[in-house]
Design an enzyme around this catalytic site. Structure first.
Site, short mmCIF file in Angstrom:
data_model
loop_
_atom_site.label_atom_id
_atom_site.label_comp_id
_atom_site.label_asym_id
_atom_site.label_seq_id
_atom_site.Cartn_x
_atom_site.Cartn_y
_atom_site.Cartn_z
N ASP A 103 0.90 -1.05 0.09
CA ASP A 103 0.30 0.37 0.13
C ASP A 103 1.27 0.89 0.15
O ASP A 103 1.24 1.13 -1.15
CB ASP A 103 -1.01 -0.08 0.84
CG ASP A 103 -2.45 1.26 1.43
OD1 ASP A 103 -2.06 1.88 0.48
OD2 ASP A 103 -2.82 0.93 2.37
N PHE A 152 -9.84 0.69 -0.30
CA PHE A 152 -9.65 -1.14 0.55
C PHE A 152 -9.84 -2.24 -0.10
O PHE A 152 -11.15 -2.16 -0.42
CB PHE A 152 -9.81 -0.87 2.26
CG PHE A 152 -9.00 -1.94 3.25
CD1 PHE A 152 -8.55 -1.44 3.58
CD2 PHE A 152 -10.35 -2.88 3.46
CE1 PHE A 152 -7.18 -1.81 4.69
CE2 PHE A 152 -9.33 -3.39 5.20
CZ PHE A 152 -7.92 -3.10 5.59
N ASP A 159 -7.55 -8.89 5.31
CA ASP A 159 -8.63 -8.76 6.68
C ASP A 159 -9.05 -7.66 6.49
O ASP A 159 -7.97 -6.56 5.90
CB ASP A 159 -8.00 -9.33 7.62
CG ASP A 159 -6.97 -8.84 8.32
OD1 ASP A 159 -6.39 -8.63 7.45
OD2 ASP A 159 -7.46 -7.68 9.03
N ARG A 165 -10.44 -12.76 5.17
CA ARG A 165 -9.24 -13.48 4.97
C ARG A 165 -9.76 -14.53 3.94
O ARG A 165 -8.28 -14.55 3.43
CB ARG A 165 -7.99 -13.61 5.84
CG ARG A 165 -7.59 -12.85 6.56
CD ARG A 165 -6.59 -13.91 7.32
NE ARG A 165 -6.32 -12.80 8.72
CZ ARG A 165 -5.99 -11.81 8.79
NH1 ARG A 165 -5.08 -10.81 7.48
NH2 ARG A 165 -5.81 -11.29 9.44
P1 IMP Z 1 2.19 -0.48 3.36
O1 IMP Z 1 3.23 -0.63 5.06
O2 IMP Z 1 1.10 0.65 3.89
O3 IMP Z 1 2.58 -1.02 2.19
O4 IMP Z 1 0.63 -1.66 4.31
C1 IMP Z 1 1.50 -2.75 3.82
C2 IMP Z 1 0.11 -3.69 4.81
O5 IMP Z 1 -1.00 -3.36 5.22
C3 IMP Z 1 -0.33 -5.02 4.37
O6 IMP Z 1 0.43 -5.93 4.12
C4 IMP Z 1 -1.69 -5.43 4.21
O7 IMP Z 1 -1.14 -6.14 5.56
C5 IMP Z 1 -2.02 -4.06 4.88
N1 IMP Z 1 -2.84 -3.43 3.88
C6 IMP Z 1 -2.38 -2.27 3.08
N2 IMP Z 1 -3.45 -2.44 2.76
C7 IMP Z 1 -4.32 -3.28 2.70
C8 IMP Z 1 -5.92 -3.60 1.79
O8 IMP Z 1 -6.58 -3.50 1.18
N3 IMP Z 1 -6.97 -4.77 2.28
C9 IMP Z 1 -6.83 -5.34 4.28
N4 IMP Z 1 -5.11 -5.07 4.09
C10 IMP Z 1 -4.15 -4.16 3.73
#
Ligand code: IMP
Ligand code: MG
Length: 176
Positions: A103, A152, A159, A165
């Site tokens: 993300d 999202f 999840d 999940r």
């Molecule tokens: P980041 O550090 O912002 O890249 O977030 C990564 C983590 O956030 C991922 O490993 C997921 O566990 C969680 N995450 C990010 N986007 C989503 C989503 O759309 N649905 C569910 N979990 C998410």
């Protein structure tokens, strides 16, 4: 499953299967003669990890880390806490971080730094989903599954408050 939190299906079970197969083939080619260590990031990556490992035609090792980012539930703060560390020593290993989704990229950026400090022979990343245009970091991801819109999503390991999940596809999450 009939659940009003499940929105539009973004990637079907078949599309996911095909993509995991392609990723596995690519990794098999790139790591000939090696025995890579797949490092899964719990909990989200466990389903992808299980599928990916079976599409890699090499004797891989597997280990898991659990991390949690401080702050809001649906947004990464960039401050990562290790809840469960690896059991194996990374020195001299060919490591592939297996992530469910990228993300902001902040979790990955932290993990990369943390694991690099353990002196692996190589370190690459394999992520099943990457959200378009949201990465706040410049880290490159060698193995990417699908680019998806920045909403999202749930299913295929991802999840919403620990729910949904187990869906075999990736869908938009509808707040109810
Ligand atoms: P980041 O550090 O912002 O890249 O977030 C990564 C983590 O956030 C991922 O490993 C997921 O566990 C969680 N995450 C990010 N986007 C989503 C989503 O759309 N649905 C569910 N979990 C998410
Ligand atoms: Mg996660």
């Amino acid at each position: 499953m009939n659940d009003n939190r499940i929105g539009k299906i973004l990637k079907t079970e078949d599309e996911i299967k095909q993509k995991v197969h392609e990723l596995g083939e690519q990794i098999t080619k790139d790591y000939q003669g090696k025995s890579p260590l797949l490092v899964g990031v719990l909990k989200g990556a466990f389903i992808f990890m299980a599928d990916l490992m079976r599409q890699i035609d090499l004797d891989c090792d597997v280990d898991f880390m659990a991390v949690s980012s401080y702050g809001a539930a649906t947004q990464s703060s960039g401050v990562v806490r290790i809840l469960k560390d690896l059991d194996v020593d990374l020195t001299g290993r060919d490591v592939i971080i297996v992530e469910d989704i990228i993300d902001s990229g902040l979790t990955l950026s932290y993990l990369r730094k943390n694991l690099m400090a353990r002196k692996p022979a190589s370190l690459e990343v394999c992520a099943m989903f990457v959200k378009e245009g949201l990465q706040k970091t410049q880290d490159k991801v060698k193995y990417e599954g699908f680019y998806i819109p920045p909403d999202f999503v749930i299913g295929y390991g991802l999840d919403a408050a620990e729910g949904l999940r187990g869906l075999p596809y990736l869908a938009e999450y509808l707040k109810v």
